[in-house]
Design a protein around this motif. Structure first.
Motif, mmCIF file in Angstrom:
data_model
loop_
_atom_site.group_PDB
_atom_site.id
_atom_site.type_symbol
_atom_site.label_atom_id
_atom_site.label_comp_id
_atom_site.label_asym_id
_atom_site.label_seq_id
_atom_site.Cartn_x
_atom_site.Cartn_y
_atom_site.Cartn_z
ATOM 1 N N ARG A 53 42.784 38.330 56.663
ATOM 2 C CA ARG A 53 43.807 39.272 57.105
ATOM 3 C C ARG A 53 45.205 38.794 56.699
ATOM 4 N N ILE A 54 45.480 37.528 56.948
ATOM 5 C CA ILE A 54 46.854 37.051 56.709
ATOM 6 C C ILE A 54 47.195 37.047 55.217
ATOM 7 N N THR A 55 46.171 36.911 54.374
ATOM 8 C CA THR A 55 46.437 36.984 52.934
ATOM 9 C C THR A 55 46.638 38.425 52.466
ATOM 10 N N LYS A 56 46.376 39.383 53.384
ATOM 11 C CA LYS A 56 46.628 40.798 53.069
ATOM 12 C C LYS A 56 47.896 41.290 53.778
ATOM 13 N N GLU A 63 42.509 22.938 35.544
ATOM 14 C CA GLU A 63 43.558 23.246 36.522
ATOM 15 C C GLU A 63 44.416 24.405 36.053
ATOM 16 N N ILE A 64 44.665 24.426 34.736
ATOM 17 C CA ILE A 64 45.511 25.492 34.193
ATOM 18 C C ILE A 64 44.775 26.833 34.205
ATOM 19 N N LEU A 65 43.507 26.786 33.861
ATOM 20 C CA LEU A 65 42.732 28.022 33.750
ATOM 21 C C LEU A 65 41.897 28.309 34.998
ATOM 22 N N GLY A 66 42.168 27.600 36.082
ATOM 23 C CA GLY A 66 41.308 27.644 37.270
ATOM 24 C C GLY A 66 41.285 28.974 38.003
ATOM 25 N N ALA A 67 40.662 28.942 39.207
ATOM 26 C CA ALA A 67 40.434 30.167 39.990
ATOM 27 C C ALA A 67 41.730 30.849 40.381
ATOM 28 N N ALA A 68 41.631 32.157 40.475
ATOM 29 C CA ALA A 68 42.804 32.935 40.861
ATOM 30 C C ALA A 68 43.095 32.712 42.331
ATOM 31 N N PRO A 69 44.354 32.874 42.752
ATOM 32 C CA PRO A 69 44.681 32.784 44.179
ATOM 33 C C PRO A 69 44.042 33.943 44.929
ATOM 34 N N PRO A 70 44.063 33.932 46.298
ATOM 35 C CA PRO A 70 43.401 34.978 47.079
ATOM 36 C C PRO A 70 43.726 36.400 46.625
ATOM 37 N N SER A 71 44.975 36.698 46.331
ATOM 38 C CA SER A 71 45.295 38.003 45.764
ATOM 39 C C SER A 71 46.571 37.837 44.947
ATOM 40 N N GLU A 72 46.790 38.780 44.069
ATOM 41 C CA GLU A 72 47.919 38.612 43.152
ATOM 42 C C GLU A 72 49.254 38.687 43.869
ATOM 43 N N ALA A 73 49.328 39.496 44.937
ATOM 44 C CA ALA A 73 50.594 39.658 45.650
ATOM 45 C C ALA A 73 50.872 38.493 46.589
ATOM 46 N N TYR A 74 49.856 37.728 46.906
ATOM 47 C CA TYR A 74 49.994 36.662 47.901
ATOM 48 C C TYR A 74 50.136 35.314 47.206
#
Lengths: 136, 246
Positions: free
Chosen positions: B184-187, B27-38
């Motif tokens: 789109r919404i994550t951008k 959980e700590i090292l898991g997948a990154a969120p959709p984008s760093e800014a979001y």
């Protein structure tokens, strides 16, 4: 026997289940990344206005000001990425205007609508109306 | 080695503890969120639809199909025309999902209006509950999505959706549906349908954003979700929804 089964189960689980499964819930969070990484087709109204000054001026002051460029001209993200390689086609006016403005009892009463055949006898709408800033 | 039942349970318990500790590390090292800014935790997406503004032009349907490569004959969003006669079942049509708009209605003496439909992005979604493999889920920002790599194409979710918003993709053989244009919404963009609605009948909203106009909209208007008795926690709100709408 039970211990052996448990070890085999955990070994298979470690291989089959992705490392991040369950991070946010009972699903693979990598799917969020995959889905959000898809490319866009519609660049957005603001992108068009950055280059097309003249159209922006005419369009911005008219009754179609809130209609996005791509609503009529189609998706233009590729065009904004490379304007010369991806030149958009002009819209199919015969059908485009009719879709919005053909008279229908289900349309809001205040919305401008006409019986297109009776109104123009088959002439294209842009023969008389400027689509970027139509005058009634 | 001679192991008693007690030893086996002790060792099993320790192994389980190790496994769960591993999961915590994941959980700590898991997948990154959709984008760093979001930041997913900052959003809770939904949509508001003003029925009185919909002109049935089908721009939303065409935009959705283009944006998401929706196969011909299938729809992530569509528009229905209701024609309601007193004391009778309403007439409902949606030719090709309203992809090309509507032909003029023959009856002008009926109460008529258009109703755009799409996935209601339910917070307590029946489709998520029935998925046997965790392929469909509600994202942390409130969007119901499908993991194509996990979906078996069993179609339980298609049956479970009370709104008919899912279909089996004819080429991929996995279930497809509206993603609220998650890409789109994550951008920072709005959905393709909202971007291309010429009258502003559809608006993407973020319930977690205190500045979002949705709060004023919900305060000042009579709104309803589709099939509220299903208790799905739908997040697509309709203004002035007629009782005839199913």
């Amino acid at each position: 026997m039970l211990l052996g089964g448990l070890v085999v189960f955990l070994a298979i689980r470690a291989v089959v289940v992705p490392k991040d499964f369950g991070k946010f819930g009972h699903y693979r969070p990598g799917a969020l990344e995959t889905i959000s990484a898809r490319s866009i087709a519609y660049a957005g109204h603001e992108q068009c206005l950055q280059c097309h000054d003249q159209e922006a001026k005419v369009h911005g002051g008219g009754m179609h000001a809130k209609v996005s460029c791509e609503t009529c001209h189609g998706p233009l993200a590729k065009h904004t990425d490379d304007p010369t390689a991806n030149v958009p086609k002009l819209p199919d006016v015969a059908n485009l205007c009719r879709r919005c403005h053909e008279k229908d009892a289900a349309k809001p009463k205040g919305f401008h609508q006409v019986d297109t055949l009776a109104h123009s006898q088959g002439m294209l709408c842009n023969s008389c109306h400027q689509p970027h800033n139509p005058q009634l | 080695m001679d192991l008693s039942r007690r030893d086996i349970f002790k060792i099993g318990g320790k192994l389980l503890l190790l496994a769960s500790a591993g999961a915590t590390l994941e959980e700590i090292l898991g997948a990154a969120p959709p984008s760093e800014a979001y930041r997913m935790a900052d959003h809770w997406w939904g949509m508001i639809i003003d029925i009185d503004k919909c002109i049935g032009c089908g721009s939303c349907v065409r935009a959705c199909a283009q944006e998401n490569q929706v196969p011909a004959g299938f729809f992530r969003t569509w528009v229905e025309r209701y024609q309601v006669e007193e004391g009778k079942q309403p007439l409902v049509d949606s030719p090709n999902g309203a992809m090309d708009g509507f032909p003029p209605s023959k009856r002008t003496d009926l109460k008529s209006f258009f109703v755009p439909k799409l996935c209601n992005q339910c917070a307590s979604s029946p489709c998520v509950q029935v998925c046997p493999v965790g392929a469909t889920f509600v994202s942390p920002d409130g969007v119901v999505l499908v993991d194509e790599t996990y979906c078996l194409g069993c179609r339980y979710c298609v049956q479970a959706c009370p709104y008919g918003c899912r279909y089996l993709h004819p080429q991929k053989r996995t279930v497809d549906k509206c993603t609220l244009c998650y890409h789109r919404i994550t951008k920072g963009l709005t959905t393709a349908c909202c971007e291309n609605c010429p009258t502003g009948a559809r608006q993407l909203v973020d319930f977690k954003n205190p500045e979002d106009p949705v709060h004023e909209f919900l305060r000042n208007n009579k709104v309803e979700v589709l099939k509220p008795y299903m208790a799905t926690g739908a997040k697509v709100y309709y203004k002035d929804l007629d009782g005839a709408v199913r």
